[in-house]
Design a protein around this motif. Structure first.
Motif, PDB file in Angstrom:
ATOM      1  N   UNK A 144       0.773  -1.226   0.000  1.00 14.27           N
ATOM      2  CA  UNK A 144       0.000   0.000   0.000  1.00 14.27           C
ATOM      3  C   UNK A 144       0.806   1.278   0.000  1.00 14.27           C
ATOM      4  N   UNK A 145       2.134   1.188   0.082  1.00 13.01           N
ATOM      5  CA  UNK A 145       2.989   2.374   0.110  1.00 13.01           C
ATOM      6  C   UNK A 145       3.568   2.644  -1.274  1.00 13.01           C
ATOM      7  N   UNK A 146       3.454   3.885  -1.731  1.00 15.89           N
ATOM      8  CA  UNK A 146       3.922   4.268  -3.046  1.00 15.89           C
ATOM      9  C   UNK A 146       5.447   4.355  -3.105  1.00 15.89           C
ATOM     10  N   UNK A 147       6.017   3.783  -4.165  1.00 18.58           N
ATOM     11  CA  UNK A 147       7.422   3.994  -4.516  1.00 18.58           C
ATOM     12  C   UNK A 147       7.408   4.988  -5.681  1.00 18.58           C
ATOM     13  N   UNK A 148       7.685   6.276  -5.446  1.00 22.43           N
ATOM     14  CA  UNK A 148       7.406   7.312  -6.454  1.00 22.43           C
ATOM     15  C   UNK A 148       8.380   7.329  -7.627  1.00 22.43           C
ATOM     16  N   UNK A 149       7.893   7.885  -8.743  1.00 23.33           N
ATOM     17  CA  UNK A 149       8.729   8.216  -9.902  1.00 23.33           C
ATOM     18  C   UNK A 149       9.463   7.024 -10.504  1.00 23.33           C
ATOM     19  N   UNK A 150       8.773   5.891 -10.658  1.00 24.90           N
ATOM     20  CA  UNK A 150       9.460   4.713 -11.187  1.00 24.90           C
ATOM     21  C   UNK A 150       9.806   4.836 -12.669  1.00 24.90           C
ATOM     22  N   UNK A 151       8.930   5.417 -13.495  1.00 21.97           N
ATOM     23  CA  UNK A 151       9.229   5.662 -14.911  1.00 21.97           C
ATOM     24  C   UNK A 151       9.698   4.409 -15.652  1.00 21.97           C
ATOM     25  N   UNK A 152       8.996   3.296 -15.462  1.00 20.50           N
ATOM     26  CA  UNK A 152       9.380   2.053 -16.131  1.00 20.50           C
ATOM     27  C   UNK A 152       9.181   2.105 -17.646  1.00 20.50           C
ATOM     28  N   UNK A 153       8.414   3.064 -18.130  1.00 21.07           N
ATOM     29  CA  UNK A 153       8.245   3.192 -19.566  1.00 21.07           C
ATOM     30  C   UNK A 153       9.525   3.568 -20.286  1.00 21.07           C
ATOM     31  N   UNK A 154      10.538   3.975 -19.517  1.00 20.57           N
ATOM     32  CA  UNK A 154      11.813   4.359 -20.120  1.00 20.57           C
ATOM     33  C   UNK A 154      12.890   3.298 -19.918  1.00 20.57           C
ATOM     34  N   UNK A 155      12.476   2.097 -19.555  1.00 19.84           N
ATOM     35  CA  UNK A 155      13.415   0.980 -19.515  1.00 19.84           C
ATOM     36  C   UNK A 155      13.828   0.596 -20.935  1.00 19.84           C
ATOM     37  N   UNK A 156      15.029   0.071 -21.051  1.00 20.15           N
ATOM     38  CA  UNK A 156      15.483  -0.508 -22.318  1.00 20.15           C
ATOM     39  C   UNK A 156      15.461  -2.029 -22.183  1.00 20.15           C
ATOM     40  N   UNK A 157      14.889  -2.702 -23.177  1.00 15.22           N
ATOM     41  CA  UNK A 157      14.858  -4.155 -23.189  1.00 15.22           C
ATOM     42  C   UNK A 157      15.832  -4.681 -24.230  1.00 15.22           C
ATOM     43  N   UNK A 158      16.398  -5.835 -23.967  1.00 15.31           N
ATOM     44  CA  UNK A 158      17.366  -6.435 -24.888  1.00 15.31           C
ATOM     45  C   UNK A 158      16.758  -6.582 -26.282  1.00 15.31           C
ATOM     46  N   UNK A 159      17.538  -6.220 -27.293  1.00 10.73           N
ATOM     47  CA  UNK A 159      17.086  -6.352 -28.665  1.00 10.73           C
ATOM     48  C   UNK A 159      16.381  -5.131 -29.214  1.00 10.73           C
ATOM     49  N   UNK A 160      16.222  -4.088 -28.381  1.00 14.96           N
ATOM     50  CA  UNK A 160      15.544  -2.864 -28.816  1.00 14.96           C
ATOM     51  C   UNK A 160      16.475  -1.669 -28.640  1.00 14.96           C
TER      52      UNK A 160
END
Length: 255
Positions: A144-160
Motif C-alpha cells: 500500500x505504500x507508493x514507490x514514487x517516480x518509477x518511470x518504467x516506460x523508459x526501460x530498455x529491453x534487450x534487442x531494442x
C-alpha cells in the motif's frame, strides 16, 4: 474537505474536474482540452488557468504531471517541451492561478486513485499500475505504500534500440496501425520484463486504451494476475485531487 480539484496533464490532452474525495467519483463532468504544442510552461499554465476558470474553482488544485517530480520540481520531461526541466512547477502554477498547487507524477496519481478507490483496494504485496497512452507511465506500491517516480516506460529491453514506450505505447499502436495481437505481443514482453525485476502480485493496466481491455486483455497470457483499471482514464484526475490533502489523509476519509 470532501471535494478537491484535480488536473491531469498528458502528452495529448489536459483533463480536469472536481472530485468527491469520499468516493473517488468526479463531482462534475470532466473537461478535456488539447495539450498545447510544444507545451512550454507558459502554454501549459494558460490551459491550466482555462480549466480552473471553466469550473469557477478558487481553492487548492492538484496536478498530475507527466514527469518525475521531486519537491515540486520537474526533473526531466519526455512528452512536453524540454524547457520544463528544472522548473519549480508547483511554485510556477501557484503563482499563475493564485492558489496552492500540489504536483504529483501522473502515473503515481492514477495508481493512488486505483489503490484507494479502484482495482487495487485492499491489495497488499507489490502492485504495479501501468498506463498506456502517449507514452507508458508506471507506479509501484508495496503493501500500500507508493514507490514514487518509477518511470518504467523508459526501460530498455534487450534487442531494442529505444526505451520501451517508443514501441509499446498506445499511441504507437495507432501510428503503426498494429492489430491487437501484434501490439499485445509488445505489451507482453514489457510486462514479463517487469515480472522479472519486481515480481508483482498484481498488474493494474490503465490509460485511454483501457476502454478496449476486453479486446486485448485476454490475449496477454502472463503469469501475474492482470486487471483493468476501474477508473479508466479518470484515475489521474482523481489521484491529483487526492494529492491536495495528502494521500494518507484522503485514504482516511474513505475508511
Amino acid at each position: 474537505m470532501s471535494t478537491a480539484f484535480g488536473i491531469d496533464i498528458g502528452g495529448s490532452g489536459m483533463k480536469a474536474a472536481p472530485v468527491d474525495l469520499s468516493t473517488g467519483q468526479l463531482a462534475d463532468k470532466r473537461l478535456r482540452l488539447p495539450t498545447p504544442k510544444p507545451g512550454t510552461p507558459d502554454q501549459v499554465c494558460d490551459v491550466v488557468q482555462e480549466l480552473i476558470a471553466s469550473f469557477g474553482w478558487d481553492g487548492p488544485v492538484g496536478c498530475a504531471f507527466p514527469a518525475p517530480i521531486t519537491n515540486g520540481t520537474v526533473k526531466w520531461v519526455a512528452h512536453l517541451d524540454d524547457s520544463w526541466a528544472g522548473v519549480d512547477i508547483a511554485g510556477t502554477m501557484s503563482n499563475r492561478i493564485g492558489a496552492p498547487v500540489t504536483i504529483i507524477n501522473d502515473a503515481d496519481a492514477a495508481g493512488i486513485a486505483e489503490m484507494s478507490h479502484g482495482a487495487g483496494v485492499g491489495r497488499l504485496g507489490t502492485v504495479c499500475f501501468t498506463a498506456f497512452g502517449t507514452g507508458i507511465g508506471s507506479s509501484v506500491f508495496v503493501n500500500g505504500n507508493l514507490v514514487p517516480n518509477t518511470e518504467f516506460g523508459h526501460l530498455y529491453l534487450a534487442g531494442h534500440d529505444n526505451d520501451v514506450e517508443v514501441w509499446t505505447a498506445a499511441k504507437v499502436r495507432k501510428r503503426e496501425n498494429l492489430d491487437w495481437p501484434t501490439w499485445v505481443g509488445r505489451v507482453r514482453e514489457y510486462l514479463e520484463h517487469l515480472e522479472r525485476i519486481i515480481s508483482p502480485g498484481l498488474f493494474i493496466l490503465g490509460g485511454g486504451i483501457s476502454k478496449d481491455f476486453d479486446q486485448w486483455g485476454p490475449l496477454l497470457g502472463i503469469d501475474t494476475e492482470v486487471v483493468v483499471a476501474q477508473m479508466r482514464n479518470n484515475a489521474g484526475i482523481v489521484g491529483a485531487a487526492m494529492a491536495t490533502v495528502g494521500w494518507s489523509a484522503a485514504k482516511s476519509e474513505t475508511s
